[in-house]
Design a protein around this motif. Structure first.
Motif: not given
Length: 130
Positions: A2-5, A55-62
């Motif tokens: 799996p890819d890191l999303a 879209g090249h880096r994973p999202d970060i959710w706070i």
């Protein structure tokens, strides 16, 4: 494999940590969340999205959470030079301890993360926070 999303950073105050992690990572706050932060209109369980427009880096959710262990539920290892270190400190990080090959810092809520010089980032050493 799996890819890191995405990476989720649990926090007490997303109004404090979303701008901090946006500044530190260079990921902009999603437009809808920019409005919610400015209006202070986030719901009690509503997370803030930091997203790379390319879209090249994973999202970060706070994401707000009530029960957080110290020093937090994340440990990120960042890579940067002296100028980037100064920017991270300017954004509100504090130095926890200086180690021979990297620095342990804390975000405004005390979540620890490491800043490695670029030369240390790709070695075969044990990851700093582990």
């Amino acid at each position: 494999m799996p890819d890191l999303a995405a990476i989720v950073i649990h926090c007490r105050d997303p109004y404090l940590l979303a701008p901090f992690w946006s500044a530190v990572t260079g990921l902009p706050v999603a437009k809808v969340d920019q409005v919610r932060l400015a209006d202070r209109s986030l719901g009690p369980t509503q997370a803030v999205l930091l997203r790379d427009p390319s879209g090249h880096r994973p999202d970060i959710w706070i994401s707000p959470a009530d029960d957080l262990p110290a020093p937090g539920r994340i440990h990120l290892d960042l890579v940067g030079d002296a100028e980037e270190r100064a920017a991270v400190l300017g954004a509100g990080a504090t130095v926890v301890r200086e180690l021979p090959r990297w620095t342990v810092l804390a975000d405004p809520e005390g979540n620890e993360f490491c800043l490695l010089p670029r030369a240390e980032a790709h070695g075969d050493q044990t990851p700093p926070g582990h």
